[in-house]
Scaffold this active site. Structure first.
Site, PDB file in Angstrom:
ATOM      1  N   PRO A   2       0.816  -1.217   0.000  1.00  0.00           N
ATOM      2  CA  PRO A   2       0.000   0.000   0.000  1.00  0.00           C
ATOM      3  C   PRO A   2       0.850   1.268   0.000  1.00  0.00           C
ATOM      4  O   PRO A   2       1.992   1.273   0.443  1.00  0.00           O
ATOM      5  CB  PRO A   2      -0.807  -0.125   1.289  1.00  0.00           C
ATOM      6  CG  PRO A   2       0.031  -0.981   2.176  1.00  0.00           C
ATOM      7  CD  PRO A   2       0.695  -1.958   1.255  1.00  0.00           C
ATOM      8  N   GLU A   3       0.254   2.323  -0.511  1.00  0.00           N
ATOM      9  CA  GLU A   3       0.893   3.632  -0.474  1.00  0.00           C
ATOM     10  C   GLU A   3       0.694   4.246   0.915  1.00  0.00           C
ATOM     11  O   GLU A   3      -0.189   3.852   1.678  1.00  0.00           O
ATOM     12  CB  GLU A   3       0.277   4.542  -1.534  1.00  0.00           C
ATOM     13  CG  GLU A   3       0.209   3.955  -2.922  1.00  0.00           C
ATOM     14  CD  GLU A   3       1.549   3.913  -3.640  1.00  0.00           C
ATOM     15  OE1 GLU A   3       2.377   4.802  -3.414  1.00  0.00           O
ATOM     16  OE2 GLU A   3       1.750   2.990  -4.445  1.00  0.00           O
ATOM     17  N   LYS A  51       4.722   3.454   6.116  1.00  0.00           N
ATOM     18  CA  LYS A  51       3.744   2.393   5.846  1.00  0.00           C
ATOM     19  C   LYS A  51       3.527   1.509   7.067  1.00  0.00           C
ATOM     20  O   LYS A  51       2.938   0.437   6.961  1.00  0.00           O
ATOM     21  CB  LYS A  51       4.206   1.564   4.657  1.00  0.00           C
ATOM     22  CG  LYS A  51       4.345   2.386   3.374  1.00  0.00           C
ATOM     23  CD  LYS A  51       4.762   1.512   2.225  1.00  0.00           C
ATOM     24  CE  LYS A  51       4.960   2.352   0.968  1.00  0.00           C
ATOM     25  NZ  LYS A  51       5.327   1.512  -0.191  1.00  0.00           N
ATOM     26  N   ARG A 250       9.435  -4.588  -8.988  1.00  0.00           N
ATOM     27  CA  ARG A 250       8.196  -3.854  -9.157  1.00  0.00           C
ATOM     28  C   ARG A 250       7.944  -3.715 -10.662  1.00  0.00           C
ATOM     29  O   ARG A 250       8.836  -3.899 -11.477  1.00  0.00           O
ATOM     30  CB  ARG A 250       8.279  -2.455  -8.538  1.00  0.00           C
ATOM     31  CG  ARG A 250       8.510  -2.433  -7.045  1.00  0.00           C
ATOM     32  CD  ARG A 250       7.273  -2.840  -6.270  1.00  0.00           C
ATOM     33  NE  ARG A 250       7.432  -2.597  -4.845  1.00  0.00           N
ATOM     34  CZ  ARG A 250       8.015  -3.439  -3.995  1.00  0.00           C
ATOM     35  NH1 ARG A 250       8.509  -4.585  -4.445  1.00  0.00           N
ATOM     36  NH2 ARG A 250       8.113  -3.149  -2.707  1.00  0.00           N
TER      37      ARG A 250
END
Length: 266
Positions: A2-3, A51, A250
């Site tokens: 998640p951001e 995060k 990524r």
């Protein structure tokens, strides 16, 4: 993963549900803390750090959790059916007579002394959403390795905390460079970090990690998730490839016309 804005919203939701209330239900369903009894302790606050989530309890204890790829906290009313997944995926339950917070698939569940929180989050760089955001320090950390690819440098939470792959790709587009460009060649780094903070702060108020200003699902992002589709700015087909070290791969998205610099496809 998640951001930072998603984690910020999760922390706000947990804070509203738990802070200022005494725990009447508390289960940590992980071997290291399965016997810990937190009932009777008041929740002081739930604070995001990059995060990471820090749930602070009276008596000097902190529950440190991290969502990573699949973790999720959900809040339910007493008697409401829990619907975040099968029971065996539950890693933590914190509740009071009004609200119950259930943590599903949490890869990190760590109970530590509040005085020792640095053991969990001390390695993080300046937090883009934190009250003590330090842009100069973030720039200094980025400059320490000027040859590193921009996307990798932005994703490294030791440089600055809060950016995930969506924003890393979008910031590369908005900065006019490919994800593989050297961070030292990124023009206007101060502007890019200011933009990163602005986008994440807006993301705290609305879901979707919107970077274009458009709320429609197919137009929320300039390049992220748009492989094979036309660039919203120039119409060139968006390309995609992997980036990052093997252990931290990524997916990168970029416009070959709007973004200059190296890429695996030339």
């Amino acid at each position: 993963m998640p951001e930072g804005d998603s984690v910020f919203r999760t922390a706000a939701r947990l804070h509203r549900a738990l802070a200022g209330q005494v725990l009447t239900t508390a289960e940590l369903r992980v071997p290291a803390h399965a016997t810990a009894d937190l009932t009777g302790r008041a929740v002081l606050d739930v604070t995001p750090r990059g995060k990471h989530l820090l749930t602070r309890l009276d008596g000097g204890l902190t529950l440190h959790t991290h969502l990573r790829m699949d973790g999720r906290w959900q809040v339910f009313r007493p008697g409401e059916r829990w619907n975040g997944g099968p029971a065996w995926q539950i890693r933590a339950v914190l509740g009071n007579p009004q609200q119950i917070a259930v943590g599903y698939r949490l890869p990190v569940v760590q109970l530590l002394r509040t005085a020792d929180e640095a053991m969990a989050v001390g390695h993080l760089g300046p937090d883009l959403l934190g009250p003590d955001w330090d842009q100069a320090e973030a720039l200094r950390r980025l400059a320490a390795d000027p040859g590193r690819p921009v996307a990798e440098a932005l994703l490294d939470q030791r440089n600055l905390a809060g950016i995930g792959n969506v924003y890393a790709n979008e910031l590369c587009f908005l900065g006019g460079v490919t994800p593989w460009s050297a961070v030292g060649e990124l023009p206007g780094q101060e502007r890019v970090l200011a933009l990163a903070r602005r986008l994440l702060r807006l993301g705290c108020e609305r879901p979707g990690h919107i970077t274009t200003g458009e709320s429609r699902p197919d137009r929320r992002h300039w390049v992220y998730g748009r492989a094979g589709r036309p660039c919203l700015r120039c119409g060139t087909v968006i390309r995609t490839a992997d980036h990052g070290e093997p252990a931290h791969r990524r997916v990168a998205y970029w416009c070959p016309h709007c973004q200059r610099g190296p890429s695996p496809t030339g």
